[in-house]
Design an enzyme around this catalytic site. Structure first.
Site, PDB file in Angstrom:
ATOM      1  N   GLU A   8      -5.104  -5.147  10.468  1.00 29.32           N
ATOM      2  CA  GLU A   8      -4.088  -4.111  10.655  1.00 29.32           C
ATOM      3  C   GLU A   8      -4.343  -3.387  11.970  1.00 29.32           C
ATOM      4  O   GLU A   8      -5.137  -2.439  12.009  1.00 29.32           O
ATOM      5  CB  GLU A   8      -4.133  -3.098   9.507  1.00 29.32           C
ATOM      6  N   GLU A  68      -6.875   4.370   7.952  1.00 23.09           N
ATOM      7  CA  GLU A  68      -6.759   5.807   7.658  1.00 23.09           C
ATOM      8  C   GLU A  68      -8.052   6.329   7.055  1.00 23.09           C
ATOM      9  O   GLU A  68      -8.438   7.481   7.299  1.00 23.09           O
ATOM     10  CB  GLU A  68      -5.539   6.048   6.748  1.00 23.09           C
ATOM     11  N   GLY A 118       3.003  -1.191   4.237  1.00 23.88           N
ATOM     12  CA  GLY A 118       3.022   0.238   3.959  1.00 23.88           C
ATOM     13  C   GLY A 118       4.424   0.722   3.643  1.00 23.88           C
ATOM     14  O   GLY A 118       4.943   0.518   2.543  1.00 23.88           O
ATOM     15  N   GLY A 119       5.066   1.335   4.607  1.00 22.71           N
ATOM     16  CA  GLY A 119       6.370   1.971   4.386  1.00 22.71           C
ATOM     17  C   GLY A 119       7.387   1.081   3.693  1.00 22.71           C
ATOM     18  O   GLY A 119       8.104   1.535   2.780  1.00 22.71           O
ATOM     19  N   HIS A 162      -9.503   0.811   5.060  1.00 20.85           N
ATOM     20  CA  HIS A 162      -8.214   1.028   5.715  1.00 20.85           C
ATOM     21  C   HIS A 162      -8.428   1.939   6.927  1.00 20.85           C
ATOM     22  O   HIS A 162      -9.256   2.846   6.897  1.00 20.85           O
ATOM     23  CB  HIS A 162      -7.225   1.648   4.729  1.00 20.85           C
ATOM     24  N   ASN A 166       0.875  -1.173   0.000  1.00 26.91           N
ATOM     25  CA  ASN A 166       0.000   0.000   0.000  1.00 26.91           C
ATOM     26  C   ASN A 166       0.912   1.222   0.000  1.00 26.91           C
ATOM     27  O   ASN A 166       1.531   1.523   1.012  1.00 26.91           O
ATOM     28  CB  ASN A 166      -0.903  -0.034   1.245  1.00 26.91           C
ATOM     29  N   TRP A 167       0.965   1.883  -1.143  1.00 23.50           N
ATOM     30  CA  TRP A 167       1.913   2.995  -1.299  1.00 23.50           C
ATOM     31  C   TRP A 167       1.372   4.290  -0.700  1.00 23.50           C
ATOM     32  O   TRP A 167       2.091   5.299  -0.693  1.00 23.50           O
ATOM     33  CB  TRP A 167       2.272   3.184  -2.771  1.00 23.50           C
ATOM     34  N   LYS A 168       0.118   4.275  -0.247  1.00 26.66           N
ATOM     35  CA  LYS A 168      -0.492   5.465   0.380  1.00 26.66           C
ATOM     36  C   LYS A 168      -0.271   6.697  -0.503  1.00 26.66           C
ATOM     37  O   LYS A 168      -0.227   6.564  -1.732  1.00 26.66           O
ATOM     38  CB  LYS A 168       0.031   5.616   1.815  1.00 26.66           C
TER      39      LYS A 168
HETATM   40  P1  13P Z   1       3.148   0.281   7.643  1.00 26.66           P
HETATM   41  O1  13P Z   1       3.659  -0.989   7.028  1.00 26.66           O
HETATM   42  O2  13P Z   1       3.872   1.504   7.168  1.00 26.66           O
HETATM   43  O3  13P Z   1       3.022   0.173   9.112  1.00 26.66           O
HETATM   44  O4  13P Z   1       1.642   0.481   7.071  1.00 26.66           O
HETATM   45  C1  13P Z   1       0.764  -0.585   7.151  1.00 26.66           C
HETATM   46  C2  13P Z   1      -0.454  -0.247   6.387  1.00 26.66           C
HETATM   47  O5  13P Z   1      -1.205   0.631   6.746  1.00 26.66           O
HETATM   48  C3  13P Z   1      -0.701  -0.984   5.143  1.00 26.66           C
HETATM   49  O6  13P Z   1      -1.981  -0.738   4.659  1.00 26.66           O
END
Ligand code: 13P
Length: 258
Positions: free
Chosen positions: A170, A100, A237-238, A98, A10-12
């Site tokens: 998550e 967020e 994510g990151g 998600h 997930n590149w956000k």
């Molecule tokens: P991180 O791997 O940066 O903690 O993010 C997880 C995430 O929200 C994937 O959707």
């Protein structure tokens, strides 16, 4: 057990079209050795979906994933993108719910219960995200919260679409914090989710359900998480923003024999 590992990035809100294309190409190349073993996905911003689609060869184990979508097919919904348009743009899958989206944009269980069936009806695979906050975990309310999130949505999934639903657990306190759930903590919730899905659907549907773990997954902790019997991969994510690091996570999944 026939569940394949699914590792999605997930590149956000990162990367313009050129950077997304380059990252997608690098991921495809770095993960090619694991293509038979692991289903790999990439979720760029909407505006980079076309570039990523061009960079990712058509293959059942390579998924182009959107980060969100809107349940109505068309109409007066300024600023939204429908699931049908995502499908038209070549998306294979979409993230829904998600944390967020839930926390920053106020998406409720009721809204997500509309979105998931609409996305499935549009022909997309859905990664439905659930998870508790730190306060909720510390208050001993983890399963109350996650169970409620599951109960709000999974009964709305018709039998014909079940194979296209993935659940991502998550824990909010582990997202972007560097703090990962221990394998035991993650496995416990994954097991509870699978048991609940067996009640809501049936035993076969629960046994086939892919449940990803998300929350600070990285090359260093992927193997121990993926070794858990009910963890079927990760939503990263990151650590997904670097192709070589992400490929190590995919490699960790490929190395596990079930
Ligand atoms: P991180 O791997 O940066 O903690 O993010 C997880 C995430 O929200 C994937 O959707």
């Amino acid at each position: 057990m026939s569940r394949k590992f699914h590792v999605y990035g997930n590149w956000k809100l990162h990367n313009n079209a050129a950077a997304s294309r380059a990252l997608a190409q690098a991921v495809v190349e770095a993960t090619s050795a694991f293509r038979d073993a692991v289903v790999t996905g990439m979720a760029p911003v909407f505006l980079s979906l076309a570039a990523v689609r061009e960079a990712v060869p058509a293959h059942p184990h390579l998924k182009v994933v959107a980060q969100n979508g809107y349940p109505a097919p068309k109409g007066a919904f300024t600023g939204e993108v429908s699931f049908a348009l995502l499908k038209d743009a070549g998306c294979d899958a979409v993230l829904i719910g998600h944390s967020e989206r839930r926390q920053i944009f106020g998406e409720t269980d009721a809204f997500l219960a509309e979105k998931v069936p609409a996305a499935l009806a549009a022909g997309l695979e859905v990664v439905f995200c659930v998870g508790e906050t730190l306060d909720e975990r510390e208050a001993g309310r983890t399963w109350e919260v996650v169970g409620r999130q599951i109960d709000a949505v999974l009964p709305k999934v018709d039998a014909a679409s079940r194979a296209r639903l993935i659940v991502a657990y998550e824990p909010v306190w582990a997202i972007g914090t560097g703090r990962t759930a221990t394998p035991a903590q993650a496995q416990e919730v994954h097991r509870l989710i699978r048991d609940r899905v067996a009640q809501l659907w049936d035993a076969a549907g629960a046994a086939e359900l892919i449940i990803q773990y998300g929350g600070s997954v990285k090359a260093e902790n992927a193997a121990e998480l993926f070794a858990c019997p009910d963890i079927d991969g990760g939503l990263v994510g990151g650590a997904a923003l670097d192709a070589a690091g992400f490929a190590k996570i995919v490699a960790a999944a490929a190395a596990i024999r079930r």
